[in-house]
Design a protein around this motif. Structure first.
Motif, mmCIF file in Angstrom:
data_model
loop_
_atom_site.group_PDB
_atom_site.id
_atom_site.type_symbol
_atom_site.label_atom_id
_atom_site.label_comp_id
_atom_site.label_asym_id
_atom_site.label_seq_id
_atom_site.Cartn_x
_atom_site.Cartn_y
_atom_site.Cartn_z
ATOM 1 N N VAL A 201 -70.464 -18.363 -60.487
ATOM 2 C CA VAL A 201 -70.935 -18.845 -59.180
ATOM 3 C C VAL A 201 -71.369 -20.306 -59.277
ATOM 4 O O VAL A 201 -71.036 -21.130 -58.410
ATOM 5 N N LEU A 202 -72.090 -20.664 -60.316
ATOM 6 C CA LEU A 202 -72.520 -22.049 -60.493
ATOM 7 C C LEU A 202 -71.319 -22.976 -60.674
ATOM 8 O O LEU A 202 -71.298 -24.103 -60.153
ATOM 9 N N GLN A 203 -70.317 -22.514 -61.405
ATOM 10 C CA GLN A 203 -69.096 -23.309 -61.555
ATOM 11 C C GLN A 203 -68.422 -23.516 -60.204
ATOM 12 O O GLN A 203 -67.973 -24.624 -59.880
ATOM 13 N N ALA A 204 -68.346 -22.438 -59.420
ATOM 14 C CA ALA A 204 -67.713 -22.532 -58.100
ATOM 15 C C ALA A 204 -68.471 -23.504 -57.200
ATOM 16 O O ALA A 204 -67.879 -24.118 -56.303
ATOM 17 N N ALA A 205 -69.776 -23.661 -57.453
ATOM 18 C CA ALA A 205 -70.591 -24.586 -56.666
ATOM 19 C C ALA A 205 -70.438 -26.034 -57.132
ATOM 20 O O ALA A 205 -71.073 -26.933 -56.563
ATOM 21 N N GLY A 206 -69.625 -26.239 -58.158
ATOM 22 C CA GLY A 206 -69.332 -27.596 -58.602
ATOM 23 C C GLY A 206 -70.137 -28.092 -59.778
ATOM 24 O O GLY A 206 -70.035 -29.268 -60.151
ATOM 25 N N TYR A 207 -70.900 -27.215 -60.426
ATOM 26 C CA TYR A 207 -71.713 -27.626 -61.557
ATOM 27 C C TYR A 207 -70.951 -27.455 -62.872
ATOM 28 O O TYR A 207 -70.013 -26.652 -62.968
ATOM 29 N N ARG A 208 -71.393 -28.195 -63.862
ATOM 30 C CA ARG A 208 -70.864 -28.037 -65.223
ATOM 31 C C ARG A 208 -71.787 -27.044 -65.936
ATOM 32 O O ARG A 208 -73.000 -27.292 -66.066
ATOM 33 N N VAL A 209 -71.213 -25.935 -66.405
ATOM 34 C CA VAL A 209 -72.037 -24.789 -66.811
ATOM 35 C C VAL A 209 -71.691 -24.330 -68.227
ATOM 36 O O VAL A 209 -70.532 -24.043 -68.545
ATOM 37 N N GLY A 210 -72.710 -24.260 -69.062
ATOM 38 C CA GLY A 210 -72.569 -23.649 -70.378
ATOM 39 C C GLY A 210 -72.866 -22.163 -70.286
ATOM 40 O O GLY A 210 -73.674 -21.719 -69.459
ATOM 41 N N LEU A 211 -72.215 -21.384 -71.150
ATOM 42 C CA LEU A 211 -72.407 -19.929 -71.179
ATOM 43 C C LEU A 211 -72.441 -19.471 -72.623
ATOM 44 O O LEU A 211 -71.486 -19.689 -73.373
ATOM 45 N N PHE A 212 -73.552 -18.844 -73.019
ATOM 46 C CA PHE A 212 -73.713 -18.328 -74.383
ATOM 47 C C PHE A 212 -73.912 -16.831 -74.318
ATOM 48 O O PHE A 212 -74.884 -16.344 -73.721
ATOM 49 N N THR A 213 -72.981 -16.073 -74.890
ATOM 50 C CA THR A 213 -73.033 -14.617 -74.859
ATOM 51 C C THR A 213 -72.660 -14.059 -76.232
ATOM 52 O O THR A 213 -72.164 -14.781 -77.107
ATOM 53 N N SER A 214 -72.881 -12.779 -76.414
ATOM 54 C CA SER A 214 -72.493 -12.111 -77.656
ATOM 55 C C SER A 214 -72.388 -10.602 -77.408
ATOM 56 O O SER A 214 -72.972 -10.100 -76.446
ATOM 57 N N PRO A 215 -71.641 -9.878 -78.268
ATOM 58 C CA PRO A 215 -70.779 -10.406 -79.322
ATOM 59 C C PRO A 215 -69.456 -10.877 -78.742
ATOM 60 O O PRO A 215 -69.218 -10.717 -77.541
ATOM 61 N N HIS A 216 -68.594 -11.418 -79.570
ATOM 62 C CA HIS A 216 -67.259 -11.769 -79.110
ATOM 63 C C HIS A 216 -66.315 -10.590 -79.341
ATOM 64 O O HIS A 216 -66.616 -9.685 -80.127
ATOM 65 N N LEU A 217 -65.204 -10.602 -78.640
ATOM 66 C CA LEU A 217 -64.219 -9.529 -78.794
ATOM 67 C C LEU A 217 -63.048 -9.936 -79.689
ATOM 68 O O LEU A 217 -62.626 -9.171 -80.552
ATOM 69 N N ALA B 294 -74.641 -23.369 -80.023
ATOM 70 C CA ALA B 294 -74.388 -23.347 -78.581
ATOM 71 C C ALA B 294 -75.245 -24.378 -77.867
ATOM 72 O O ALA B 294 -74.758 -25.163 -77.040
ATOM 73 N N PHE B 295 -76.545 -24.401 -78.190
ATOM 74 C CA PHE B 295 -77.446 -25.338 -77.525
ATOM 75 C C PHE B 295 -76.991 -26.786 -77.733
ATOM 76 O O PHE B 295 -77.018 -27.600 -76.806
#
Length: 435
Positions: free
Chosen positions: A67-83, A128-129
């Motif tokens: 949603v933030l990306q769709a609003a035009g912002y540059r957005v970082g995303l940090f999640t886990s685990p990876h697949l 990530a940070f």
């Protein structure tokens, strides 16, 4: 150092939870603070949103980012685990961190690793940070790794905290009651920082959150009270949600029944961000909900790999998550073939008791040391009248299921462990390989 050498070094030099389980868990923030100081507190360079909870935090984190990306912002995303690829954990506007950055970060961090002995998650959190700082993001959505209070992501000072749900998981580390687990999750509630609670589960859990929010003078919103869903309508591959009040239905690109809870949480979170003056138009909200998968790369949430035959996979791996999966599978009213594997430190009996006895089972194991042996899983399953044969890996199990069933009428579900889904997607990442 090549990318593969960097990844191999990370796995060899730092304890990895997905490989060895709770022995890799380092409670406390001392090492993380040391790393954070070394890198000059990179998370202070952008606004953060912190997302915790037992189930739903991955879907919620990805969708808020979308949603933030769709609003035009540059957005970082940090999640886990990876697949499939370590780089899935760290994204900017949906694009995975570059192999070059991973190589440079690991090379530069080697003396620090030898000096501080961080866990895999502690080091990748700072990776990530720092990547987000160098990428000059406007916002970063940070998913809690495990728990909350002592999770190394908890060094941030977010503009919003979110707790999606509370159920029993990682009880050996977080406690064996919902109140104890809620207490650990509530640790991400920060002074004067709004907190959104998704599904509160019971009055005792609610009291934990209310008490902590009062202590921190943090405005608290319960999504179940703030967002009223009038109707939930499937529309492959996602679904429509109609809210009280007459607005046009919202199309959410994720199709699982559990997404009802997540949708409420996400909607409440976006409303709070708007309240803070962050410009998120109605068009951006709808766009972000609709296109969450394509924008963020989210996978493994009621993911339909093939329509003919119907093959579905999902990363749900505890009793609460499996409850939703079973409800949705039974609603299809078609013969079920369940390819199933779990890791050995979960509440295996709690999950097995939720599974339908009228399905055909294919017991297998993921390719990680924590995987429960198929024969052991089969033996436990018999106590719940779940019958089936054992297979060495998910590919053999799915192959056997496909050979023995009617492709026109039957449903094939793969689940029980994130790592089983990883093994599956490593081969079937292109749906053309299934048909």
């Amino acid at each position: 150092m090549t990318y593969q050498e960097a990844i191999d070094y990370l796995y060899a030099a730092t304890p990895v939870f997905q490989q060895v389980g709770s022995t890799a868990y380092k409670p406390g923030l001392e090492t993380t603070h040391t790393l954070d100081t070394h890198y000059g507190h990179p998370h202070r360079s952008y606004r953060t949103i912190h997302v915790g909870g037992t189930n739903g935090k991955g879907s919620t984190s990805h969708t808020i980012a979308s949603v933030l990306q769709a609003a035009g912002y540059r957005v970082g995303l940090f999640t886990s685990p990876h697949l499939l690829d370590f780089r899935e954990r760290i994204r900017v506007n949906g694009q995975m961190v570059s192999e070059n950055f991973v190589c440079r970060f690991v090379e530069d961090a080697q003396p620090l690793i030898h000096e501080q002995s961080p866990s895999f998650f502690e080091l990748t959190t700072l990776m990530a940070f720092e990547y987000f700082r160098q990428s000059q993001v406007d916002f970063a959505v940070i998913e809690v790794g495990l728990g909350g209070r002592l999770d190394c992501t908890n060094i941030i000072s977010p503009i919003l905290s979110v707790i999606t749900s509370i159920s029993k998981d990682h009880t050996q580390l977080l406690g064996d009651t919902l109140e104890a687990i809620a207490g650990e999750k509530a640790g991400i509630i920060k002074p004067s920082t709004p907190i959104i609670i998704g599904r509160e589960e019971c009055s005792e859990v609610r009291e934990v959150f209310v008490k902590k929010a009062q202590e921190e003078q943090a405005p608290i919103t319960f999504a179940e009270e703030a967002v009223h869903i009038q109707a939930q309508t499937p529309d492959f591959p996602g679904q429509h949600f109609t809210l009280d009040g007459g607005e046009a239905p919202y199309y959410f690109g994720l199709g699982g029944l559990v997404q009802r809870d997540n949708f409420r949480t996400i909607y409440a979170a976006i409303q709070e961000l708007r309240h803070q003056g962050i410009n998120i138009s109605e068009e951006a909200l709808r766009d972000g909900l609709r296109n969450v998968i394509s924008r963020t790369g989210l996978r493994g949430r009621w993911e339909v790999l093939s329509q003919h035959p119907l093959i579905i996979c999902d990363t749900a791996h505890n009793e609460d998550g499996i409850r939703y999966i079973v409800e949705q599978l039974l609603s299809l009213q078609r013969p079920l073939h369940i390819i199933f594997g779990m890791v050995n430190d979960k509440d295996i009996r709690g999950v097995l008791q939720r599974l339908p006895s009228n399905a055909h089972y294919y017991f297998t194991a993921a390719s990680v040391p924590r995987a429960l042996a198929p024969q052991d899983l089969q033996a436990l399953a018999q106590d719940y009248e779940l019958q089936g044969a054992t297979y060495l890996n998910v590919h053999e199990a799915l192959g056997a299921a496909l050979k023995s069933a009617n492709h026109a009428t039957d449903v094939f579900f793969v689940g029980g462990s994130n790592f089983l889904i990883s093994d599956l997607l490593a081969t079937y990442s292109d749906t053309e390989n299934i048909n």
